[in-house]
Design an enzyme around this catalytic site. Structure first.
Site, PDB file in Angstrom:
ATOM      1  N   LYS A 121     -19.711  57.344  16.976  1.00  0.00           N
ATOM      2  CA  LYS A 121     -18.908  56.086  16.985  1.00  0.00           C
ATOM      3  C   LYS A 121     -18.003  55.742  16.362  1.00  0.00           C
ATOM      4  O   LYS A 121     -17.460  54.691  15.136  1.00  0.00           O
ATOM      5  CB  LYS A 121     -19.971  55.191  16.315  1.00  0.00           C
ATOM      6  CG  LYS A 121     -19.774  53.855  17.258  1.00  0.00           C
ATOM      7  CD  LYS A 121     -20.468  53.656  18.555  1.00  0.00           C
ATOM      8  CE  LYS A 121     -19.999  52.107  19.499  1.00  0.00           C
ATOM      9  NZ  LYS A 121     -19.539  51.849  20.524  1.00  0.00           N
ATOM     10  N   ASP A 143     -31.891  60.482  15.894  1.00  0.00           N
ATOM     11  CA  ASP A 143     -32.753  60.010  16.064  1.00  0.00           C
ATOM     12  C   ASP A 143     -33.278  59.526  17.175  1.00  0.00           C
ATOM     13  O   ASP A 143     -34.139  59.620  18.173  1.00  0.00           O
ATOM     14  CB  ASP A 143     -33.296  59.281  15.177  1.00  0.00           C
ATOM     15  CG  ASP A 143     -34.835  58.344  14.709  1.00  0.00           C
ATOM     16  OD1 ASP A 143     -35.704  58.865  15.110  1.00  0.00           O
ATOM     17  OD2 ASP A 143     -35.260  56.655  14.796  1.00  0.00           O
ATOM     18  N   TYR A 149     -30.943  56.498   6.876  1.00  0.00           N
ATOM     19  CA  TYR A 149     -32.524  56.816   6.146  1.00  0.00           C
ATOM     20  C   TYR A 149     -32.236  56.826   4.587  1.00  0.00           C
ATOM     21  O   TYR A 149     -33.410  56.070   4.341  1.00  0.00           O
ATOM     22  CB  TYR A 149     -32.401  57.999   6.931  1.00  0.00           C
ATOM     23  CG  TYR A 149     -33.117  57.639   7.688  1.00  0.00           C
ATOM     24  CD1 TYR A 149     -32.561  57.793   9.518  1.00  0.00           C
ATOM     25  CD2 TYR A 149     -34.814  58.812   8.782  1.00  0.00           C
ATOM     26  CE1 TYR A 149     -32.911  57.911  10.185  1.00  0.00           C
ATOM     27  CE2 TYR A 149     -35.161  58.430   9.705  1.00  0.00           C
ATOM     28  CZ  TYR A 149     -34.247  58.012  10.841  1.00  0.00           C
ATOM     29  OH  TYR A 149     -34.990  57.745  12.126  1.00  0.00           O
ATOM     30  N   ASP A 187     -22.944  55.879  22.944  1.00  0.00           N
ATOM     31  CA  ASP A 187     -23.163  55.155  23.725  1.00  0.00           C
ATOM     32  C   ASP A 187     -22.680  55.825  24.845  1.00  0.00           C
ATOM     33  O   ASP A 187     -23.785  55.814  25.610  1.00  0.00           O
ATOM     34  CB  ASP A 187     -22.437  53.788  23.677  1.00  0.00           C
ATOM     35  CG  ASP A 187     -21.250  53.794  23.241  1.00  0.00           C
ATOM     36  OD1 ASP A 187     -20.343  54.853  22.713  1.00  0.00           O
ATOM     37  OD2 ASP A 187     -19.796  52.658  23.516  1.00  0.00           O
TER      38      ASP A 187
HETATM   39  C1  IPM Z   1     -38.706  61.771  14.067  1.00  0.00           C
HETATM   40  C2  IPM Z   1     -39.678  59.615  14.095  1.00  0.00           C
HETATM   41  C3  IPM Z   1     -39.340  60.098  12.087  1.00  0.00           C
HETATM   42  C4  IPM Z   1     -37.446  59.919  12.043  1.00  0.00           C
HETATM   43  C5  IPM Z   1     -39.992  58.667  11.433  1.00  0.00           C
HETATM   44  C6  IPM Z   1     -41.236  59.170  11.478  1.00  0.00           C
HETATM   45  C7  IPM Z   1     -39.756  58.415  10.371  1.00  0.00           C
HETATM   46  O1  IPM Z   1     -39.039  59.197  14.184  1.00  0.00           O
HETATM   47  O2  IPM Z   1     -38.743  62.646  13.271  1.00  0.00           O
HETATM   48  O3  IPM Z   1     -37.830  61.582  14.845  1.00  0.00           O
HETATM   49  O4  IPM Z   1     -36.926  58.863  12.265  1.00  0.00           O
HETATM   50  O5  IPM Z   1     -36.988  60.404  11.766  1.00  0.00           O
HETATM   51 MN    MN Z   2     -37.316  60.020  16.462  1.00  0.00          MN
END
Ligand code: IPM
Ligand code: MN
Length: 353
Positions: A187, A243, A142, A219
């Site tokens: 992983k 996520d 990210y 996985d």
């Molecule tokens: C979450 C969401 C966010 C992320 C998005 C909206 C950027 O999906 O809080 O899980 O990917 O972290």
């Molecule tokens: Mn999310």
């Protein structure tokens, strides 16, 4: 306690569920003799509309100045079909995480007995599921170095020892307060970043001899979550895996509308539902406010106010048992309640308890 709360309602159904969260917070504070004040601040698409920035400096300051942030949801379809838009609501969320240093995202997966029938999984598989996913929130792909031209693109999954150690510490401590079982999800058979995670976790294990630690490839973990969710107690993983796995986790219980989360770290902690802004439901008074309400329970519990949290959890259980439910979880023979009406019911119940 004297609570200073920053309220960030955001977009879509955010303002409606935010109001229920605030009303519940106020009711519990009145009941237990806490004082509370709220400062509202824009975030997401509504902040872009107001001042061109999805996480304005003024909002950041209000958050820094508060004891906790009660956050609702961000996202608006007018930005969805334009991935090249320079400013997007989601950037507000990422900026908030980074600037408040919210490296630990705590997402509990919990079953509500009244809703077992709503789960896409069989009752016998999920009935004992009760685990917490701890997602690293300010590192990895990210935030790593990115590049894109017309022929090539990459995102870097970078982690430092310090980032890994601090999230693992949070996870070990959680396991200690629960059933003493930690699963490190990675992983490591393919990724160098995962191998460092695993190495550091192994180094830390002796500091937590009371915790049984195991290691699972992501996985396999994705599969185990739906075949044997009761295996897990605390799982910890990097940002991107977290996520994906937490979305998977959210459907186990049957409704995304019931799951809260907490993001904690260096500065003010943030409490929010895990679901999004559901723009199609905006203003219709049909959104389930329970996840937001339970995020207020997590807020109290963060400050070690267990009774306050328990009152909220009890009121939510009572509402579900009394069929005080929004349309997506209502059953035949009972009329669905609106967002606002559920809020009123919960406040009355909290006053009675
Ligand atoms: C979450 C969401 C966010 C992320 C998005 C909206 C950027 O999906 O809080 O899980 O990917 O972290
Ligand atoms: Mn999310």
């Amino acid at each position: 306690m004297d609570f200073k709360i920053a309220v960030l309602p955001g977009d879509g159904i955010g303002p409606e569920i935010s109001k229920v969260g605030v009303d519940v917070m106020t009711a519990v504070c009145n009941k237990k003799g806490h004082s509370v004040s709220y400062t509202y601040a824009p975030v997401g698409a509504s902040a872009i509309d107001e001042c061109g920035d999805p996480f304005p400096e003024t909002t950041f300051k209000i958050c820094m100045d508060a004891d906790a942030v009660l956050f609702s949801a961000i996202g608006d379809p007018k930005y969805d079909n334009n991935p090249t838009a320079k400013v997007r609501p989601e950037q507000g969320l990422l900026a908030m995480r980074k600037r408040l240093g919210l490296f630990a995202n705590i997402r509990p997966v919990q079953i509500f007995p009244a809703l077992i029938h709503k789960s896409p999984l069989k009752a016998e598989i999920i009935k004992d599921a009760d685990f917490i996913c701890i997602r690293e929130l300010t590192g990895g792909m990210y935030f790593g170095e990115k590049y894109q031209d017309d022929d090539r693109a990459y995102d870097t999954n970078a982690y430092t020892r310090e980032e890994i150690e601090r999230i693992l510490r949070v996870a070990f401590e959680y396991a200690r307060r629960r059933r003493n079982h930690l699963t490190v999800v990675d992983k490591a058979n393919v990724l160098a970043s995962s191998r460092l995670w695993r190495k550091i976790a192994k180094e830390m294990e002796p500091q937590y001899p009371d915790v049984t630690t195991d290691y699972m490839f992501v996985d396999n973990a994705a599969m185990k979550m739906i075949t044997e969710p009761s295996f897990f107690d605390v799982m910890v993983t990097e940002n991107t895996f977290g996520d994906i796995l937490t979305d998977e986790g959210s459907v186990i219980s049957g409704s995304m509308g019931l799951l809260p989360s907490a993001s904690t770290g260096e500065h003010t902690p943030v409490f929010e539902p895990i679901h999004g802004s559901w723009p199609q439901a905006k203003g219709l008074n049909i959104a389930n406010p329970m996840a937001q309400v339970l995020s207020v329970a997590m807020l109290f519990e963060y400050f070690n106010l267990k009774e306050e949290g328990a009152i909220i959890r009890r009121a939510v259980d009572d509402a579900l048992a009394a069929f005080v439910r929004t349309p997506e979880i209502q059953v035949e023979g009972h009329t669905a309640y609106g967002t606002k009406e559920i809020g009123e019911w919960l406040v009355n119940r909290i006053n009675e308890l």
